[in-house]
Write a protein that holds these residues in place. Structure first.
Motif, short mmCIF file in Angstrom:
data_model
loop_
_atom_site.label_atom_id
_atom_site.label_comp_id
_atom_site.label_asym_id
_atom_site.label_seq_id
_atom_site.Cartn_x
_atom_site.Cartn_y
_atom_site.Cartn_z
N GLU A 245 8.58 4.84 1.93
CA GLU A 245 7.52 5.26 0.98
C GLU A 245 7.08 3.93 0.63
O GLU A 245 8.05 2.94 0.01
CB GLU A 245 8.41 5.88 -0.05
N LEU A 246 5.96 3.24 0.36
CA LEU A 246 5.42 2.34 -0.13
C LEU A 246 4.38 2.50 -1.14
O LEU A 246 3.58 3.52 -0.95
CB LEU A 246 4.80 1.35 0.90
N SER A 247 4.16 1.39 -2.13
CA SER A 247 3.20 1.92 -3.19
C SER A 247 1.73 1.15 -3.06
O SER A 247 0.96 1.22 -3.76
CB SER A 247 3.78 1.26 -4.39
N THR A 250 -2.13 -1.13 1.52
CA THR A 250 -2.13 -2.48 2.30
C THR A 250 -0.46 -2.58 2.97
O THR A 250 -0.62 -2.98 4.17
CB THR A 250 -2.33 -3.82 1.64
N ALA A 251 0.43 -2.18 2.25
CA ALA A 251 1.84 -2.19 2.54
C ALA A 251 2.19 -1.30 3.71
O ALA A 251 2.83 -1.44 4.70
CB ALA A 251 2.75 -1.96 1.48
N VAL A 252 1.45 -0.07 3.52
CA VAL A 252 1.63 1.06 4.41
C VAL A 252 0.98 0.42 5.81
O VAL A 252 1.57 0.64 6.97
CB VAL A 252 0.98 2.21 4.18
N LYS A 253 -0.20 -0.06 5.76
CA LYS A 253 -0.95 -0.46 7.10
C LYS A 253 -0.05 -1.56 7.75
O LYS A 253 0.08 -1.47 8.86
CB LYS A 253 -2.48 -1.02 6.56
N ALA A 254 0.24 -2.49 6.81
CA ALA A 254 1.15 -3.58 7.30
C ALA A 254 2.52 -3.11 8.23
O ALA A 254 2.75 -3.65 9.42
CB ALA A 254 1.56 -4.77 6.47
N VAL A 264 0.10 7.74 7.89
CA VAL A 264 -1.13 8.35 7.48
C VAL A 264 -1.80 7.69 6.34
O VAL A 264 -1.35 7.18 5.48
CB VAL A 264 -0.80 9.67 7.02
N LEU A 265 -3.25 7.26 7.02
CA LEU A 265 -3.93 6.31 6.01
C LEU A 265 -5.43 6.55 5.94
O LEU A 265 -5.87 7.56 7.03
CB LEU A 265 -3.83 4.72 6.46
#
Length: 316
Positions: A245-247, A250-254, A264-265
């Motif tokens: 879990e990221l906040s 950009t962090a999820v994408k990286a 899921v973006l």
């Protein structure tokens, strides 16, 4: 007042001085008082009418209406011009004080508007803050170069908190529902998509991904309270399994690009990565991840000033 003056005698049976009820019904309107002051200064009803940008018949009607309202004659008119009656001179003195107070009121109100318009506090969920707001704010800057804008980025729940605490003038959210206490309008539409690095097995699958398989697979996800997470949880009945879990988007994408797992973006966020093949989109068979993007504000407090202008730009 002389009948030869051309002004009808006020109806003495209708004076309202000292009567009860709203003050607005007993005190002449501001425009009528400004007209009386102009007549006193210029000595002519016609000249006063021209100065105020109204016709002479309209000016005469306004004076007669004021005389009926007050129950006294105010102006004597003759071929040589217009002069105040004794009562008219007294009322004019009072009118001058009222008009001066109104001018002070107007100046104060303008100062409040200037202070309001000097800044704009925006709170936006991450996808909107990163991918849509920059363009809107550049357009607003062209319209209002003197307005200082501050942007507070966070998840949709944090945006609602900012607005309800009067820490923002306008907000933008991505969730399924409108947070309690806020009014909203849809400004755009978005789709969430499943993405993965090119080396993941899903990048080579030939059939669309079933909702059950998506729900059973640990995913790189935004935190609870984010609009992205709300939409996914609603589509999967709350069964989404977090790998990480990221906040931030950009962090999820990286993390997804690094090969850590599927994510899921918003399709707004991954256009470049998809075109460069750093990420691969995975089609879904039986689940919709469409969502509305909304502008939000506290219930009953429609945006004004710079906030209203920014809202207009988002819907242009």
């Amino acid at each position: 007042m002389s009948r030869s003056s051309g002004v009808e005698e006020p109806e003495q049976s209708r004076p309202v001085a000292g009567a009860g009820g709203s003050l607005a019904h007993r005190v002449p309107e501001l425009g009528a008082l400004e007209l009386l002051l102009a007549v006193a200064r210029l000595g002519s009803l016609g000249a006063a009418a021209r100065e105020l940008g109204i016709t002479q018949p309209a000016a005469s009607s306004r004076i007669r209406s004021m005389e009926r309202q007050l129950g006294v004659a105010l102006v004597d008119r003759s071929p040589r011009g217009s002069r105040l009656t004794e009562s008219g001179a007294l009322v004019t003195d009072w009118a001058r004080r009222i008009v001066e107070a109104a001018e002070a009121f107007d100046a104060g109100a303008q100062a409040l508007r200037d202070r309001r318009d000097s800044r704009l506090r925006v709170a936006a969920s991450m996808t909107i803050a990163e991918y849509l707001l920059p363009g809107w704010l550049l357009a607003l800057r062209a319209q209002r170069p003197d307005t200082a804008v501050s942007l507070l980025a966070g998840n949709s729940a944090a945006v609602a908190e900012r607005l309800l605490a009067d820490e923002a003038d306008l907000g933008f959210v991505e969730g399924v529902t409108v947070p309690t206490g806020l009014d909203s309008v849809v400004i755009a539409h978005d789709n969430l998509i499943v993405v993965t690095a090119p080396g993941h097995s899903w990048s080579r699958r030939r059939r669309p991904l079933e909702a059950s398989e998506l729900a059973a697979t640990p995913l790189i996800l935004r935190e609870e309270g984010s609009g992205t997470r709300q939409v996914l949880d609603a589509a999967l009945g709350g069964l989404a399994r977090p790998l990480i879990e990221l906040s931030s988007t950009t962090a999820v994408k990286a993390a997804a690009v690094s090969g850590a797992g599927p994510a899921v973006l918003s399709e707004l966020a991954v256009g470049e990565e998809l075109s460069m093949r750093r990420l691969v989109g995975v089609p879904l068979a039986d689940v919709s991840l469409a969502r509305d993007l909304r502008a939000v504000w506290p219930t009953g407090h429609r945006p004004v000033g710079p906030a209203r202008d920014l809202l207009s730009l988002t819907r242009g």
